[in-house]
Design an enzyme around this catalytic site. Sequence first.
Site, PDB file in Angstrom:
ATOM      1  N   HIS A 126      31.269  40.854  43.911  1.00 38.44           N
ATOM      2  CA  HIS A 126      32.548  40.713  43.216  1.00 38.44           C
ATOM      3  C   HIS A 126      32.618  39.284  42.683  1.00 38.44           C
ATOM      4  O   HIS A 126      33.149  38.386  43.335  1.00 38.44           O
ATOM      5  CB  HIS A 126      33.722  41.024  44.150  1.00 38.44           C
ATOM      6  CG  HIS A 126      34.116  42.466  44.116  1.00 38.44           C
ATOM      7  ND1 HIS A 126      34.728  43.031  43.025  1.00 38.44           N
ATOM      8  CD2 HIS A 126      33.946  43.459  45.010  1.00 38.44           C
ATOM      9  CE1 HIS A 126      34.939  44.318  43.255  1.00 38.44           C
ATOM     10  NE2 HIS A 126      34.462  44.616  44.452  1.00 38.44           N
ATOM     11  N   ASP A 179      38.097  42.418  43.147  1.00 37.96           N
ATOM     12  CA  ASP A 179      38.529  42.692  44.522  1.00 37.96           C
ATOM     13  C   ASP A 179      39.934  42.117  44.753  1.00 37.96           C
ATOM     14  O   ASP A 179      40.803  42.768  45.342  1.00 37.96           O
ATOM     15  CB  ASP A 179      37.526  42.109  45.528  1.00 37.96           C
ATOM     16  CG  ASP A 179      37.156  40.653  45.242  1.00 37.96           C
ATOM     17  OD1 ASP A 179      37.458  40.142  44.141  1.00 37.96           O
ATOM     18  OD2 ASP A 179      36.565  40.011  46.131  1.00 37.96           O
ATOM     19  N   TYR A 221      34.482  46.965  23.707  1.00 35.23           N
ATOM     20  CA  TYR A 221      35.936  46.977  23.792  1.00 35.23           C
ATOM     21  C   TYR A 221      36.550  46.161  22.656  1.00 35.23           C
ATOM     22  O   TYR A 221      36.036  45.104  22.305  1.00 35.23           O
ATOM     23  CB  TYR A 221      36.400  46.336  25.107  1.00 35.23           C
ATOM     24  CG  TYR A 221      35.720  46.825  26.357  1.00 35.23           C
ATOM     25  CD1 TYR A 221      35.300  48.147  26.484  1.00 35.23           C
ATOM     26  CD2 TYR A 221      35.525  45.966  27.438  1.00 35.23           C
ATOM     27  CE1 TYR A 221      34.697  48.589  27.658  1.00 35.23           C
ATOM     28  CE2 TYR A 221      34.931  46.399  28.606  1.00 35.23           C
ATOM     29  CZ  TYR A 221      34.503  47.706  28.716  1.00 35.23           C
ATOM     30  OH  TYR A 221      33.916  48.131  29.867  1.00 35.23           O
ATOM     31  N   GLU A 278      42.270  32.110  47.953  1.00 35.41           N
ATOM     32  CA  GLU A 278      43.094  33.260  48.374  1.00 35.41           C
ATOM     33  C   GLU A 278      44.579  32.928  48.492  1.00 35.41           C
ATOM     34  O   GLU A 278      45.401  33.840  48.531  1.00 35.41           O
ATOM     35  CB  GLU A 278      42.552  33.814  49.696  1.00 35.41           C
ATOM     36  CG  GLU A 278      41.183  34.474  49.503  1.00 35.41           C
ATOM     37  CD  GLU A 278      40.557  34.927  50.807  1.00 35.41           C
ATOM     38  OE1 GLU A 278      40.782  34.258  51.842  1.00 35.41           O
ATOM     39  OE2 GLU A 278      39.845  35.947  50.798  1.00 35.41           O
TER      40      GLU A 278
END
Length: 395
Positions: A98, A103, A295, A368
């Site tokens: 990741h 995640d 895209y 985090e």
Amino acid sequence: MSVAAVEPEVADRAIAIRREIHRFPELGFEEERTAAIVERELDAIGVEHRRVAKTGVVGIVRGALPGKVAGLRADMDALPLTERSGEPFSSEVPGKMHACGHDAHTAMLLGAARLLHDARASLHGTTVLLFQPAEEGPGGALPMIEAGAMDDPPIDAVAMLHVDSRLETGTIGFVAGACNAAADEFRVTIAGRGGHGAAPHLSIDAIPCAAATVLALQNIAAREIDPLKTVVVTIGTIEGGYRNNIIADRVTLTGTFRSQDQAVRDGLEARARRIVEGVATAYGATATLEVIYGYPAVVNDSGLARTFRAYMQSHSKIPVESPAPTMGGEDFSYFAERAPGLMIRHGIRSVAAGSIYPGHSPEFRVDETALAFGIETLVAFARGVGAGEVRGGSD
Ligand SMILES: [Zn+2]
Ligand SMILES: [Zn+2]
């Protein structure tokens, strides 16, 4: 740094889920384990959900009060890369990582789902949670849309977060209009005639033709496109030849075109074909060009950008920056083509946490402590859209 309004238990749960997903990364349309984690968590919260597009999950939080429908999208897939972040919860799958923060995106959307569900008695409107596979390729947004993810109930405005190590933790940012690029792949095959390195006059050497083609293609960006309209032409690989004394009969080049303006994008294939075929003719060779369209660029709705910025200023302490667009690609563009959309950059930059590497780096880390701010932002978008205070439409 500002303090997120999200309770520590909610943030801690999101961090735990993020680490659980991080340890077992899955590539596009293989996200069975990740989708099962999403379903397990939605069941634990009490949110109804359904599977779409193989590994996609759509959850629905219905507020008790009338209002509009907000879509919140999180991508779930990882990259084919071996992790070198040094994190104690690093990938346990060699060759998968990741490294783009998906995640964290998934974990934050689950955190937002919990807060919205718990507050549904006072919640206006409905929130559709879009857990999407395969953003890094081949693309999960379109299959989800084709499976009706935006139709039941119909989404009035849609947003996504993407972690961004350019922005400090505790901040978010977005701008109206194109905020990234369309990325289209191409392949050029040059065919000459092989021969002995001592007798070039008896062969057609594909190598100098390839070299000239590489340089000539740069002329598109340098001389053919309005300099205020961004284009990047990258040749990523050159393959051809057999040995030092053999003249190569064939060379293959692969690369990408990146552009923000749709009219510019529409013209790139014809420009490249003229150059590729023209150079080959000049060298007596032949060449073919094949373009694989990727895209489109994400275009943030201007009304949505303006009203959500105002909403954040009155309902949150999180500073909203205006980061420059990038030339990256993102299939959220398909959602944003069907409803007013907003791609929100989510600050994770922290020197102390080592969260300084760009996405797709094997050393990539996510600070985090940023997750709480992301959850708060997602909840604010859903609340604002539900209540009719955040809405799309051009100014
Ligand atoms: Zn990525
Ligand atoms: Zn990404």
